[in-house]
Write a protein that holds these residues in place. Structure first.
Motif, mmCIF file in Angstrom:
data_model
loop_
_atom_site.group_PDB
_atom_site.id
_atom_site.type_symbol
_atom_site.label_atom_id
_atom_site.label_comp_id
_atom_site.label_asym_id
_atom_site.label_seq_id
_atom_site.Cartn_x
_atom_site.Cartn_y
_atom_site.Cartn_z
ATOM 1 N N ASP A 1 -22.635 -16.171 35.749
ATOM 2 C CA ASP A 1 -23.221 -17.353 36.336
ATOM 3 C C ASP A 1 -22.496 -17.903 37.340
ATOM 4 O OD1 ASP A 1 -24.833 -17.484 34.121
ATOM 5 O OD2 ASP A 1 -23.522 -18.692 32.594
ATOM 6 N N ILE A 2 -20.915 -17.691 37.601
ATOM 7 C CA ILE A 2 -20.165 -18.222 38.671
ATOM 8 C C ILE A 2 -20.803 -17.506 40.012
ATOM 9 C CG2 ILE A 2 -18.205 -18.294 39.811
ATOM 10 C CD1 ILE A 2 -16.895 -18.573 36.867
ATOM 11 N N GLN B 1 -23.818 -16.039 40.664
ATOM 12 C CA GLN B 1 -24.711 -16.481 40.962
ATOM 13 C C GLN B 1 -24.818 -17.819 41.558
ATOM 14 O OE1 GLN B 1 -28.544 -16.410 38.558
ATOM 15 N NE2 GLN B 1 -27.812 -14.814 37.229
ATOM 16 N N SER B 2 -24.065 -18.552 41.168
ATOM 17 C CA SER B 2 -23.904 -20.099 41.875
ATOM 18 C C SER B 2 -23.237 -19.762 43.260
ATOM 19 C CB SER B 2 -22.955 -20.977 41.066
ATOM 20 O OG SER B 2 -21.676 -20.690 41.136
ATOM 21 N N LYS B 3 -22.647 -18.681 43.525
ATOM 22 C CA LYS B 3 -22.002 -18.337 44.888
ATOM 23 C C LYS B 3 -23.014 -17.603 45.588
ATOM 24 C CE LYS B 3 -17.574 -17.009 44.957
ATOM 25 N NZ LYS B 3 -16.270 -17.165 45.494
ATOM 26 N N GLU B 4 -24.018 -17.137 45.121
ATOM 27 C CA GLU B 4 -25.344 -16.377 45.658
ATOM 28 C C GLU B 4 -24.665 -15.108 45.935
ATOM 29 O OE1 GLU B 4 -27.236 -18.638 48.811
ATOM 30 O OE2 GLU B 4 -27.581 -20.181 47.547
#
Ligand code: NAD
Length: 409
Positions: free
Chosen positions: A321-322, A324-327
């Motif tokens: 998840d982390i 993904q949030s940082k792309e």
């Protein structure tokens, strides 16, 4: 989060996108058979040792079950089951006619003599020989096992069942192994890294790479990418991580490990820790050692743009998840390291047909399989606006689910 909880979490995320019913989810998650055996033996010094071995047979809807055997002191039932379920989705993603299984013994193989390792392997086969077989469940090498261990397995299995080279894959060439199997997982990691970079109009030759783990998978992946012109700035093994801003000369590192059995003592610009390697500013990070190395504690510090999961389960769901949030783009294990099982399948096909392929044919067929799976995953991810991991699970779960329903429940 345990390894099995992580694997189930990824399954459930994709099952949610697919609207899979809870009953079908339960059916596909529940393993068909869990085997736990005692491996008791006399050590060289006369002491009695007792080891615990596992073979988890997760799913056979699409064909005989397939998966590695791991000799490692951290092997436990939870981890083996998680890895068995990954094999089910992996074989389906690359569309080879197998299900998923995994096995292992909780032991540090480096603490055994050669004779003890052989005896333990043979005793393990004595316990498993009636539940494995070329049309039932086909083991292969994984962490802590190699072609020699596979040779002992074939020989022991054949004492019960006669000539049967297709009982395991990853065998020595002299015993019906396949040209190209040893390099296959790492080569697949390299090919798929290039395919991923290509989607962003980049090439390996303009990329920097850090690889954790320099065993079978890590060293062959490094070799492939180095040959493609990439700058591999860091490699590591259990002895630590080796960094060189100009790029490590990979053939020299491979030769060093061949001679010394480890990277320990290999000359480099500077030594860093395995944890620091994961946080280097590189284009591509390739975890190729253990599972669970990226967690919520360190995912926020990752500075790579792409992560290629050469190991099984290196990123736990909270870390995912982390990232993904940082792309940060993650190429998931169920495709990234599927080159090994794909060429294992080619080895099994050759054994069944008593017909040997040459290396070019193996490499071409591998490239075709992985490219087709990558393109399908990419187009589903783009079309449905989901992660590459969810797209790969969608393909795997869909194929296994349809085979289950068509065969009749
Ligand atoms: P291997 O035993 O050949 O090599 C493992 C490497 O990891 C070694 O260099 C070892 O020193 C290093 N290592 C071990 N513990 C470490 C630690 N704590 N920190 C850093 N490095 C550590 O194993 P392998 O066959 O290369 O497998 C590596 C990973 O790839 C595993 O997760 C395995 O399940 C997965 N995998 C392997 C294959 C295959 O064909 N061998 C196929 C698919 C997936």
């Amino acid at each position: 989060m345990s390894a099995y909880e992580s694997a189930s979490h990824y399954f459930q995320t994709a099952a949610g996108v697919m609207d899979l019913s809870p009953n079908m989810q339960k059916l596909l998650l529940t393993p068909e058979r869990e085997v736990k055996v005692q491996v008791a033996m006399k050590m060289d010094n006369g002491d009695i040792a007792t080891f615990v071995g596992f073979r988890m047979q997760h799913n056979s809807a699409r064909g005989p079950m397939k998966g590695g055997l791991r000799f490692h002191h951290e092997v436990d039932a939870d981890e083996v089951l998680a890895l068995a379920s990954l094999m089910t989705w992996k074989t389906a993603v690359v569309d080879i006619p197998y299900g998923g299984a995994k096995g292992g013994i909780s032991v540090d193989p480096r603490s055994l003599s050669g004779n003890e390792l052989e005896l333990m392997t043979r005793k393990f086969v004595d316990e498993l020989q009636d539940v494995i077989g070329p049309d039932k469940d086909i083991p292969a090498p994984d962490m802590g096992t190699n072609a020699q261990v596979m040779a002992w397995i074939v020989n022991q299995y054949e004492k019960f069942h006669g000539f049967n080279p297709a009982i395991v894959t990853g065998k020595p060439l002299e015993l019906h192994g396949a040209d190209g199997r040893e390099e296959a997982t790492g080569r697949g990691v390299g090919l798929l890294t290039e395919a991923l970079l290509g989607k962003f109009d980049r090439t390996a030759s303009e990329s920097t790479i850090a690889i954790q783990g320099f065993g079978n998978v890590g060293s062959w992946a490094a070799d492939y990418l180095h040959s493609a012109g990439a700058r591999v700035v860091a490699i590591s093994d259990i002895s630590g991580a080796f960094y060189d801003s100009k790029g490590i000369h990979i053939p020299a590192a491979i030769a060093y490990v061949r001679e010394h059995g480890t990277l320990k003592g290999f000359e480099t610009e500077k030594m860093i820790t395995n944890e620091e390697l994961l946080e280097l500013e590189v284009d591509v990070l390739i975890p190729a050692a253990l599972g669970g190395v990226l967690t919520k504690e360190n995912a926020g510090n990752v500075r790579a743009s792409y992560i290629v999961e050469a190991a099984n389960g290196p990123v736990d769901p909270e870390a995912d998840d982390i990232l993904q949030s940082k792309e940060i783009i993650v190429l998931p294990d169920i495709l990234a390291n599927a080159g090994g099982v794909t060429v294992s399948y080619f080895e099994w096909v050759q054994n069944q047909q008593y017909f040997k392929w040459d290396l070019d044919r193996t490499r071409n067929e591998l490239s075709k399989k992985l490219t087709a799976a990558f393109d399908k995953m990419w187009s589903i991810a783009t079309e449905k606006h989901i992660s590459l991991r969810s797209a790969a699970y969608l393909i795997g779960i869909g194929r296994v689910g349809r085979a289950t329903v068509l065969a009749g429940i």
